[in-house]
Design an enzyme around this catalytic site. Structure first.
Site, PDB file in Angstrom:
ATOM      1  N   ARG A 131       0.834  -1.208   0.000  1.00  0.00           N
ATOM      2  CA  ARG A 131       0.000   0.000   0.000  1.00  0.00           C
ATOM      3  C   ARG A 131       0.870   1.259   0.000  1.00  0.00           C
ATOM      4  O   ARG A 131       0.497   2.267  -0.603  1.00  0.00           O
ATOM      5  CB  ARG A 131      -0.960  -0.002   1.188  1.00  0.00           C
ATOM      6  N   GLU A 146      -9.475   6.348   7.113  1.00  0.00           N
ATOM      7  CA  GLU A 146      -8.037   6.524   6.981  1.00  0.00           C
ATOM      8  C   GLU A 146      -7.581   7.754   6.213  1.00  0.00           C
ATOM      9  O   GLU A 146      -6.603   8.400   6.606  1.00  0.00           O
ATOM     10  CB  GLU A 146      -7.435   5.276   6.332  1.00  0.00           C
TER      11      GLU A 146
END
Length: 811
Positions: free
Chosen positions: A358, A761
């Site tokens: 990620r 997030e």
């Protein structure tokens, strides 16, 4: 409420109510009122479903569950060294301590001695190899928690070990080529897959920038620590109350540790006092130990970690070290970039591979990178195994490109915002990411333009320049940074969810889904979705505890997908029930199914208005099924882990922030004066909760980048910052006096739940603006064009080092 509520809490509740009233006004309360009158239950601001329970202290967490008769308590004996071999354990002294019932070691584990979430490389209890200082070696079970802790504290004297030289930093591990998983490589070049084209583009560029950056890790610092309460059941069953973001994974790992099938283990979680990723995989060790002890003793066992032990045993956000080589033109446009990322993985793999993936996939952030080569290394050290943390590598990836662009702008003597805009994703060929996904929903340019205007950025830039010219000691800084954050798990099969919806004869509704509530408002949003689908008031809907016996094989509540996945699954279940009820009513009244309307606790058909409860009771008499399951799988996802290419994200969430700081150049102290945030949540399910998440994410991210510093002893490997007394997090005093938070108006281009977007997030990346505002203020203390070597976290010491460097260079 049954409990008496203290006056102070009532006053706090009043303050909360006033705050909510102000938020509602900011969010256009009149529009919300019209939506409510029209029967909408989504897109409206309402309090968290447990808000009153939270402020009154009556919300039940794992440690609040009444203990059954005979409950025992567990504490862990920890390794006193960071590396080496366990030679022998003289546990007789531990067993002789008052109240001790039993002491467990790795040899007592009935099944597999492993709690690794991906690889089987993480022992539940030390089996010979000592991996880090604080590693659990044995477990003490005693009548009281205090007795267990006192006995476990003897570990320093009863464990005989052969110590070895520990590897404590990612740089040391990288030099030794010591990794928890193989290195990862992503190369995207217009000339093909050969990295030579990228190197050539960098070498032939008009300008070049090389450098490095260190970004530290971050402790999750959840208010409720790790805890599991294991209750043995008949027939070899086990019921585990666990503070976890991933009940299904806990179920499987506990089953493996006990040597039983998954159906023998039930894991339940009503709520957590925070998780932030620290309870995604790392709750497993404590669930397994509690369950093993409960099975061997056939008595309930509770394991609640002391805060210091929690810090010493568990991992946290991965720290990263970067080295970069960038070619760019005279306008600051990046022509090629080569990047090395080294993460601090710790002693085992845990989720480090996914975090690195990620990070690599978020290095581009909001920018088009025509030639890029990235190489990621997950360094294996003799420290705690680092794990998921809000953002899951995305922040660590994006901070580096922002650091590069800020450096380019300073080298050119231009405003960093102009350089950022020059590199934005646009249209045509420059809208494909390095991992080959097309950015088809790009709104970053209009969003940033709106924020530039609303924050009065240009005028404030001039005012700050004038202030700095006349101030020798205090320097101000200003920065605007954007966010593009991909939403979905970067492992395809995790993007699925299930739900159960029950309608009872009195018209009340019970919902169970696979997500977990950790204070983020997931249950509130899911209840709103179900209420909206069935046309009932929110008060009719209750969401029960997450339970592996209700919805099986669930994914972790992580990657910001909680509302997306579980909201869609619950909507699917509620739609099935509504269709059955509509068919029943239409048949009774000779109408078409499509003409039946559900709203405001009523069902309208053929000119008649019926009470929802009456319709439910009538349907039951006709044997209409009043419960249903629901399922959702995110469409269109793909990922090739070998080439690191595909379509890993369903959509992107966007945002931007402007921060203004003042820095004392004599002490390194600083203050955030103002923050303006504009964030994209699509068509919000609950604007008040979303704004709360944005505010919280901003402050948490600011803490990571400015004050939360992790320190290990350079010789022993002891985590020195293992308690609130030595680890500093942001408080209310660190919030800016002017804090403007707004939602960007728009709908998700993809068919998400009510066209909303994830909010958990992405906001954590907004405080990049704070870090670069500090860097901007430091630059004002040096010569024009200086590039401050500021590292993260930008503590007062780090700020002073950077100021010293730019002032020395000026002379």
């Amino acid at each position: 409420m049954n409990k008496a509520v203290p006056t102070a809490l009532l006053q706090n509740a009043g303050v909360f109510a006033d705050y909510q009233a102000n938020q509602r006004q900011r969010l256009n309360a009149s529009a919300e009122s019209r939506a409510m009158e029209g029967g909408a239950r989504v897109g409206v601001s309402r309090p968290h479903e447990s808000a009153e329970l939270h402020v009154s202290g009556s919300a039940t967490y794992c440690d609040d569950i009444p203990e059954l008769a005979g409950t025992l308590h567990c504490a862990l004996g920890l390794s006193p060294v960071a590396a080496g071999r366990l030679l022998e354990s003289d546990l007789a002294a531990v067993r002789a301590m008052p109240g001790v019932v039993r002491v467990l070691t790795a040899a007592d584990i009935p099944g597999e001695n492993n709690c690794g979430s991906v690889l089987h490389d993480d022992p539940i209890l030390c089996d010979g190899e000592i991996r880090f200082l604080g590693q659990p070696v044995f477990a003490v079970i005693a009548h009281t928690r205090e007795q267990a802790r006192r006995a476990a504290a003897l570990a320093k004297t009863v464990l005989k070990v052969e110590a070895a030289e520990p590897v404590l930093t990612p740089r040391q591990a990288h030099e030794k080529q010591q990794y928890v998983v193989p290195p990862m490589n992503l190369v995207r070049s217009t000339s093909g897959r050969d990295e030579s084209g990228i190197r050539a583009a960098i070498a032939s560029a008009p300008r070049r920038l090389t450098g490095s950056l260190d970004v530290g890790g971050q402790e999750q610092f959840y208010l409720e620590g790790q805890i599991s309460y294991a209750l043995p059941k008949e027939g070899g069953g086990m019921h585990v109350h666990c503070s976890t973001q991933h009940p299904s994974e806990m179920q499987f790992l506990v089953a493996h540790a006990l040597g039983v099938r998954a159906h023998a283990v039930l894991v339940e979680c009503r709520r957590m006092g925070g998780g932030f990723g620290g309870k995604e995989s790392q709750s497993a060790q404590f669930a397994c130990i509690a369950a093993i002890a409960a099975r061997l003793l056939d008595r309930p066992v509770k394991l609640r970690l002391d805060r210091d032990d929690d810090f010493l045993i568990t991992g946290r956000r991965h720290g990263f070290w970067y080295e970069y080589d960038v070619g760019y033109d005279d306008d600051g446009r990046i022509l090629g970039v080569a990047l090395q990322l080294v993460s601090h993985a710790g002693h085992s793999a845990d989720l480090s591979a996914a975090v690195m993936t990620r990070a690599i996939c978020h290095f581009d952030n909001a920018y088009w990178l025509p030639e890029v080569a990235m190489h990621g290394f997950c360094a294996k050290t003799n420290t705690q195994s680092n794990t998921a943390f809000r953002g899951f590598g995305g922040p660590q990836g994006a901070i580096c490109i922002e650091y590069i662009l800020d450096g380019i702008a300073r080298s050119l003597g231009r405003d960093a915002l102009a350089v950022r805009r020059a590199n934005f994703y646009g249209v045509g060929e420059n809208n494909v990411t390095p991992y080959r996904q097309t950015v088809s929903d790009n709104i970053i340019a209009p969003l940033v333009g709106q924020l530039v205007a609303s924050s009065n950025y240009a005028a404030r830039r001039e005012e700050i320049a004038a202030f700095n010219a006349g101030s020798e000691v205090l320097k101000k800084g200003l920065a605007l940074t954007p966010v593009k954050f991909g939403i979905s798990f970067n492992v395809k099969h995790l993007n699925q969810a299930g739900a159960l919806v029950h309608v009872y004869l009195d018209g009340s509704i019970l919902v169970n889904h696979g997500g977990t509530e950790m204070g983020q408002g997931l249950n509130t949003k899911v209840a709103q979705v179900v209420a909206h689908e069935l046309g009932v008031n929110f008060g009719r809907v209750r969401v029960s505890a997450t339970d592996t016996s209700k919805v099986a094989n669930t994914s972790a509540t992580a990657a910001s997908t909680g509302s997306d996945l579980n909201g869609k699954a619950a909507q699917d279940a509620a739609q099935k029930i509504r269709q059955r009820l509509a068919a029943h009513v239409a048949q009774q009244h000779g109408a078409r199914i499509e003409d039946v309307r559900f709203a405001n606790d009523q069902v309208t058909v053929a000119g008649k208005t019926l009470d929802f409860s009456a319709v439910v009771a009538s349907a039951y008499l006709e044997r209409v099924q009043l419960w249903s399951d629901g399922f959702y799988a995110t469409p269109g996802l793909s990922w090739d882990a070998k080439t690191m290419t595909g379509h890993p994200f369903y959509y992107y969430a966007y945002g931007a922030a402007v921060s203004e700081v003042v820095v004392d150049t004599l002490t390194g102290e600083w203050k955030l004066l103002r923050a303006d945030l504009l964030h994209d949540v699509g068509q919000s399910l609950n604007p008040a909760i979303d704004i709360g998440q944005i505010e919280g994410g901003f402050i948490q991210g600011m803490g990571w980048l400015t004050m939360e510093e992790l320190v290990w002893h350079p010789k022993s490997g002891l985590l020195m910052t293992h308690a609130p007394s030595t680890y500093k997090i942001p408080t209310a005093n660190d919030c800016p006096p002017t804090f403007n938070v707004r939602l960007f108006e728009g709908r998700n281009a993809e068919d998400s739940i009510h066209r909303s977007k994830a909010v958990g997030e992405p906001p954590l990346l907004l405080p990049f603006s704070v870090f670069f505002a500090i860097r901007d203020a430091i630059a004002a203390a040096g010569a024009p064009g200086c590039v401050p070597p500021l590292q993260a976290p930008a503590t007062s010491e780090a700020i002073l080092r950077a100021i010293t460097a730019v002032q020395a260079a000026a002379h």
